[in-house]
Write an enzyme that holds these catalytic residues in place. Structure first.
Site, PDB file in Angstrom:
ATOM      1  N   CYS A 199       0.807  -1.207   0.089  1.00 10.96           N
ATOM      2  CA  CYS A 199      -0.350  -0.305  -0.113  1.00 10.96           C
ATOM      3  C   CYS A 199       0.735   1.292  -0.058  1.00 10.96           C
ATOM      4  O   CYS A 199       0.211   2.360  -0.445  1.00 10.96           O
ATOM      5  CB  CYS A 199      -1.168   0.192   1.357  1.00 10.96           C
ATOM      6  SG  CYS A 199      -0.004   0.369   3.044  1.00 10.96           S
TER       7      CYS A 199
ATOM      8  N   GLU B 214      -5.161   1.819  -7.431  1.00 13.87           N
ATOM      9  CA  GLU B 214      -3.245   1.331  -7.524  1.00 13.87           C
ATOM     10  C   GLU B 214      -3.483   0.448  -7.602  1.00 13.87           C
ATOM     11  O   GLU B 214      -3.847  -0.565  -8.613  1.00 13.87           O
ATOM     12  CB  GLU B 214      -4.115   0.925  -5.695  1.00 13.87           C
ATOM     13  CG  GLU B 214      -2.783   0.392  -4.699  1.00 13.87           C
ATOM     14  CD  GLU B 214      -3.787   0.350  -3.742  1.00 13.87           C
ATOM     15  OE1 GLU B 214      -2.412   0.641  -2.675  1.00 13.87           O
ATOM     16  OE2 GLU B 214      -4.119   0.004  -3.088  1.00 13.87           O
TER      17      GLU B 214
END
Length: 718
Positions: A525, A622
């Site tokens: 992340c 992402e």
């Protein structure tokens, strides 16, 4: 009642040479007696002489693949004793070899027969486990009664070098791993009296064979293995996988799922199944919560120092076993061994950090503003917690939650990611060895997260939910948590910008980009997702980054020199490929990589994209893979607007040699963390967390334990 062989004399001519003497006889519950026999070293005794002694005593013992004489006789004391001889370290196989003899305790026959159908033999993995826990000797027994009752197995653990209290973790580990077995771990209480008595079973070396499997015993718990691929066949890999608990860990016991279901764990480098683990049902999840709730009061009352010492011991055990844990992590997740070892260092640090924080939970005392009373503020454990961890950092994301929960005095139910549950199961065993009481940590593995975890979130006994994963799932969990008004920690998605200013040191920026992008194969992340590089240095930066990423070696994470392993599953690889294809179709230029390689496994090459349009999906989504899209800018304001143009705000990276610019831009970046002239922000001693849709709360640092504490104010009239 089976026929009992008549008592046989114990004496033999070698007795005189062994200087054997009775130390004492002790009485124990259930009619059990323990006899300690002191046998001094046997000088000048050959193996043949020793085996002859056992032959004189009668019976046989199965040890590994060999059959040794075994002494099985009924003493006048009406109990059974077994004797096992092993060559002392350093002794030779001929004249002058040194031996010591150990006799283990026995049970009255009526008690043994009473449990004949519910006990089982400790397997090889368990024996090595016990030896690692306390350095103890293990004697396993297999008998066939003359009455025809077969399969009587139980475990006796003898430790002649520690006190009984120190063996509590051994008992917990054994009972968890072998819930249907009769397990006893005991120690000599008078070390001085029998201190020179030694048990000389083999040490727990990798691959050591210490016992044979029991055939035909219905209660034997076997390691599940299926469809093993050829690349997973090395002895060490097989041992590391086989040593892991495969069942649910609830209340200190290992159990199968109530519905008997299992699911497979893939090796992402081959697509082959490493092993199967239990697939929990909602009933299993509720049983885990029951165990956590039952243990909460006692655990909250445990001294902070004791909680801290458990974490400290766990830190030491994780560090000591880093090589095996790293291999396990690489096998189930795919990252290279070097990265797995780096994660273990990072993960273990959370245990060390929070072991020190456990004794620093403070409160407040002050005089009321009116002077007529006092204000007492205390912080107490919030209660049972539900922890849901991701697959990308299977150990660190566990310790980052478990560490503060233990330090604060909270019990837990943890649900590891179904793609990588083995590492957390391994960690649970380590925590038990470190002395964590039963029921404090309960592990539920399942493929049906919502079905199993939903009822727990709705149950009023859970008071805290900590989740690391996607923003989409986090939003759903927050909605479910609202009904019970749960305290929540959410570490969610990221879309990290990496800003390289015109005055940056390009070589340092490239080095930082390699770390920020390629750590964990980009499956993080915190991974740099969008590279904003000033036009004046864009080509130099792009060229150097392309060279570095293009030279990286791709392969199975266990292979020497591999820097890029596979992505965790086919879906993840396909998503990365889809994002790259979309960017290329919209005008991006591939400088290296960009194509899915042929062959087994879920590999994707390190990829650099230049001239990426802002309309490309990867400018907003992402990536979670080894892809570096490069955008350019000419003004600082332009870079900051682009960096902040996202619903995420976990971390940003900034490279500049101008101190004033560094401070100004760091303040303007909308993120919970900023990496200033460095490509990694993860630090157990710092608060980890994001802004906007990247999450709520913080993990790590001095504030990390606050997530597991409630504040109570007491108004005192004095």
């Amino acid at each position: 009642m089976p026929d009992i062989p008549p008592a046989r004399p114990v004496l033999h001519p070698l007795r005189e040479r062994s200087s054997a003497r009775l130390v004492r006889t002790e009485h124990h519950p259930h009619g059990r007696r323990r006899v300690l026999i002191d046998h001094r070293p046997l000088a000048g005794v050959t193996p043949a002489m020793l085996l002859d002694w056992f032959s004189h005593l009668g019976g046989t013992m199965t040890y590994g693949d060999a059959v040794l004489p075994r002494y099985l006789a009924w003493h006048p004391l009406d109990h059974i004793t077994w004797a096992l001889a092993r060559e002392a370290p350093g002794g030779g196989a001929g004249e002058g070899a040194r031996f010591r003899i150990v006799e283990a305790f026995g049970r009255r026959p009526e008690y043994l027969v009473d449990v004949v159908d519910r006990v089982e033999k400790l397997d090889e993995t368990g024996i090595r486990l016990v030896q690692r826990v306390a350095g103890v000797a293990v004697v396993t027994l297999e008998h066939t009664w003359s009455a025809g009752v077969e399969g009587t197995h139980y475990v006796s653990v003898l430790d002649l070098g520690t006190r009984a209290a120190a063996l509590a973790p051994v008992n917990r580990v054994l009972r968890r791993r072998f819930p249907d077995a009769m397990v006893d771990a005991w120690a000599t209480h008078n070390i001085e009296e029998v201190g020179h008595l030694e048990a000389l079973l083999p040490s727990a070396e990798p691959g050591a064979r210490v016992a044979t499997q029991v055939r035909g015993h219905s209660g034997l718990r076997r390691v599940r293995r299926s469809r093993r691929g050829p690349m997973a066949e090395s002895d060490r890999e097989r041992r590391v996988i086989d040593e892991v608990t495969k069942g649910l860990i609830i209340g200190g016991s290992v159990r199968d799922a109530t519905e008997g279901k299992t699911f497979g764990i893939e090796d992402p480098s081959t697509g082959e199944i490493l092993c199967d683990v239990a697939d929990a049902s909602p009933e299993d999840g509720m049983a885990a919560l029951d165990a956590a709730a039952a243990a909460q009061a006692d655990w909250a009352a445990t001294a902070p120092r004791e909680r801290g010492e458990i974490l400290r011991r766990a830190f030491e055990l994780v560090t000591e076993r880093a090589d095996d844990i790293a291999l396990l992590m690489t096998l189930e997740m795919g990252k290279p061994l070097a990265e797995s070892k780096a994660e273990i260092t990072y993960a273990a640090e959370f245990f060390r950090w929070f072991s020190e924080e456990a004794v620093r939970i403070s409160g407040e005392w002050k005089v009321n503003a009116t002077g007529s009373g006092r204000v007492l503020v205390m912080r107490q454990p919030i209660g049972p917690c539900l922890l849901i961890t991701p697959w990308n950092f299977p150990l660190a994301m566990g310790t980052r939650k478990i560490g503060p929960a233990i330090a604060a005095g909270c019990t837990m139910v943890i649900k590891p990611a179904s793609l990588t549950p083995l590492t957390i199961l391994k960690l649970a065993d380590i925590l038990a060895e470190a002395g964590l009481p039963d029921g404090v940590l309960n592990v539920v593995t399942t493929k049906s997260t919502g079905k199993v975890m939903g009822p727990l979130i709705s149950d009023g006994r859970i008071r805290k939910l900590s989740f690391t994963g996607s923003t989409e799932v986090g939003q759903k969990l927050l909605q479910q948590s609202a009904d019970q008004v749960l305290k929540t920690s959410m570490e969610l998605g990221g879309n990290a910008p990496f800003v390289v200013c015109a005055d940056a040191d390009v070589d340092e920026a490239v080095q930082g980009a390699m770390l920020a992008k390629m750590r964990n194969i980009g499956e993080a992340c915190t991974a740099a997702n969008r590279f904003y590089v000033h036009a004046d240095v864009a080509e130099e930066f792009t060229k150097k980054l392309t060279e570095r990423m293009g030279d990286m070696k791709i392969g199975r994470g266990t292979e020497d020199g591999v820097e890029v392993g596979p992505l965790v599953e086919a879906d993840q690889r396909d998503k990365v490929a889809e994002l790259v294809d979309d960017a290329v179709q919209k005008g991006a230029t591939v400088r290296t990589g960009g194509e899915v390689p042929s062959g087994a496994g879920y590999f994707y090459p390190p990829t650099v994209l230049a001239d990426v349009p802002t309309s490309a999906r990867l400018a907003k989504e992402e990536i979670f893979g080894p892809v570096a899209p490069i955008f350019t800018f000419t003004e600082d304001d332009e870079a900051i607007r682009a960096a902040n143009d996202t619903e995420f705000g976990l971390v940003s990276y900034l490279y500049t040699r101008d101190l004033g610019r560094a401070i100004r831009l760091s303040e303007r970046l909308e993120a919970g963390m900023v990496g200033l002239n460095q490509g990694m922000v993860s630090n157990a001693g710092a608060p980890f967390g994001g802004w906007k849709q990247s999450g709520l709360g913080r993990e790590g640092g001095s504030v990390g334990i606050d997530e597991y504490l409630e504040i109570k104010y007491v108004a005192m009239n004095v």
